[in-house]
Scaffold this active site. Structure first.
Site, PDB file in Angstrom:
ATOM      1  N   THR A 166      11.935   3.028  -9.322  1.00  0.00           N
ATOM      2  CA  THR A 166      12.288   4.244  -8.590  1.00  0.00           C
ATOM      3  C   THR A 166      13.764   4.600  -8.755  1.00  0.00           C
ATOM      4  O   THR A 166      14.578   3.713  -8.951  1.00  0.00           O
ATOM      5  CB  THR A 166      12.035   3.930  -7.097  1.00  0.00           C
ATOM      6  N   ARG A 220      -3.017   6.316  -5.849  1.00  0.00           N
ATOM      7  CA  ARG A 220      -2.155   5.409  -5.077  1.00  0.00           C
ATOM      8  C   ARG A 220      -0.838   6.111  -4.728  1.00  0.00           C
ATOM      9  O   ARG A 220      -0.229   6.776  -5.542  1.00  0.00           O
ATOM     10  CB  ARG A 220      -1.880   4.172  -5.927  1.00  0.00           C
ATOM     11  N   VAL A 221      -0.416   5.971  -3.474  1.00  0.00           N
ATOM     12  CA  VAL A 221       0.895   6.486  -3.058  1.00  0.00           C
ATOM     13  C   VAL A 221       1.751   5.288  -2.650  1.00  0.00           C
ATOM     14  O   VAL A 221       1.268   4.387  -1.962  1.00  0.00           O
ATOM     15  CB  VAL A 221       0.755   7.468  -1.872  1.00  0.00           C
ATOM     16  N   ASP A 223       5.878   3.560  -1.612  1.00  0.00           N
ATOM     17  CA  ASP A 223       6.896   3.664  -0.557  1.00  0.00           C
ATOM     18  C   ASP A 223       7.764   4.900  -0.663  1.00  0.00           C
ATOM     19  O   ASP A 223       8.336   5.349   0.333  1.00  0.00           O
ATOM     20  CB  ASP A 223       7.805   2.428  -0.602  1.00  0.00           C
ATOM     21  N   GLY A 252      11.493  -0.874  -5.946  1.00  0.00           N
ATOM     22  CA  GLY A 252      10.752  -2.120  -6.186  1.00  0.00           C
ATOM     23  C   GLY A 252       9.269  -1.926  -5.959  1.00  0.00           C
ATOM     24  O   GLY A 252       8.742  -0.817  -6.147  1.00  0.00           O
ATOM     25  N   GLY A 279       6.276  -0.978  -4.193  1.00  0.00           N
ATOM     26  CA  GLY A 279       6.097  -0.103  -3.043  1.00  0.00           C
ATOM     27  C   GLY A 279       5.297  -0.723  -1.919  1.00  0.00           C
ATOM     28  O   GLY A 279       5.616  -0.548  -0.736  1.00  0.00           O
TER      29      GLY A 279
HETATM   30  N1  GLY Z   1       8.947   1.849  -5.471  1.00  0.00           N
HETATM   31  C1  GLY Z   1       8.095   2.662  -6.207  1.00  0.00           C
HETATM   32  C2  GLY Z   1       6.683   2.435  -5.966  1.00  0.00           C
HETATM   33  O1  GLY Z   1       6.235   1.308  -5.842  1.00  0.00           O
HETATM   34  O2  GLY Z   1       5.948   3.394  -5.908  1.00  0.00           O
END
Ligand code: GLY
Length: 299
Positions: free
Chosen positions: A168, A196-197, A199, A220, A222
């Site tokens: 990210t 999938r969504v 963090d 990292g 999510g």
């Molecule tokens: N930190 C990004 C994700 O896992 O979606």
């Protein structure tokens, strides 16, 4: 107060040097943010910095995003500003390379804090953003083809376990008005399941900004960051600690409860002090150094 800003280019992608384009990309993102804050707010700064990284194609966001198990681009992003805990996230965005601007529009024009899926295309049009079908970058397509050839990981449910980290990008800043702000944008995790969504769309997890505490932005895996409400946790530490100690506290917590190699975080407190910590091999980050009068970066 003098504006302050720090960006990260993702945790977990390994170390890279000054000659890597991502190093220069982070420096330019800080410059874009500080320039925006000369005339505008901390929120203008964080959106400008992340918008630059989305457009650059150098990072796992916007034009450079990683791909789902089906080889598609699905983007998540969020913004938050600390004056009234205002904020919004967007998930599964497939219509614009600039989901961070869409998240800002949702925050400023709706009652909601999370919007996902196909409807994002309607909101992107209302926001005046260019909408288009998102095409995987050449580098992402090449990497996907190599991953897919690996027979051991031929089914999606197993594939996603192998590629845990999400590089990210994100930014936190305090503008001259003293209000902390945060922005984040990502393609998520390589080979994630469609729909999938992570963090980066979730306030408290991928970002948090509180006018009485400061702002934080995580990177990292999510799923682990959501479990630990990592950005909220870092902000709460700033009730007693400065930004650097708060970042270390948050990473110590996720390392202890969920293991290492899964997260990084950047922070800014109300005095404009910035912090960064990670439990991965590396995390690219860059910030504005007021004494030197320029942006500096570390990996
Ligand atoms: N930190 C990004 C994700 O896992 O979606």
């Amino acid at each position: 107060m003098r504006p302050s800003i720090i960006v990260h280019g993702g945790a977990g992608s390994g170390k890279y040097g000054r000659t890597d384009k991502r190093y220069g990309g982070m420096i330019q993102a800080v410059e874009a943010g500080i320039t925006a804050m000369k005339k505008g707010s901390g929120l203008d700064g964080v959106v400008a910095a992340v918008g630059f990284m989305e457009e650059s194609g150098l990072f796992n966001c916007g034009r450079g995003a990683c791909l789902t198990a089906q080889g598609e681009v699905e983007l998540d992003a969020a913004v938050m500003k600390g004056d009234a805990l205002s904020g919004a996230g967007v998930g599964n965005v497939t219509c614009t390379y600039h989901p961070v601007s869409l998240a800002r529009w949702v925050m400023e024009n709706t009652e909601h804090v999370l919007v996902v899926g196909d409807s994002c295309a309607d909101y992107a049009k209302l926001a005046g953003l260019k909408t288009e079908r998102l095409v995987p970058s050449k580098a992402a397509s090449k990497k996907y083809a190599v991953m897919r050839k690996d027979a051991e990981y031929s089914d999606a449910l197993r594939l996603v376990k192998k590629f845990r980290t999400g590089d990210t990008v994100g930014t936190v800043a305090v503008g001259s008005d003293g209000i902390p702000a945060a922005a984040v944008s990502t393609g998520g995790r390589w080979m994630k399941l469609p729909g999938r969504v992570g963090d980066s769309a979730i306030l408290g997890a991928g970002i948090f900004a509180d006018g009485k505490l400061g702002a934080a932005c995580a990177t990292g895996t999510g799923e682990e960051i959501i479990r630990c409400a990592l950005s909220m946790r870092a902000c709460q530490s700033m009730a007693r600690d400065e930004a650097g100690a708060a970042a270390k506290d948050a990473i110590a917590y996720i390392s202890k409860t969920r293991g290492r190699g899964n997260a990084g975080i950047i922070t800014v407190d109300l005095k404009g002090r910035v912090g960064a910590a990670f439990n991965t091999e590396a995390m690219g980050r860059a910030w504005w150094d007021d004494v030197k009068g320029r942006a500096v970066a570390r990996i």
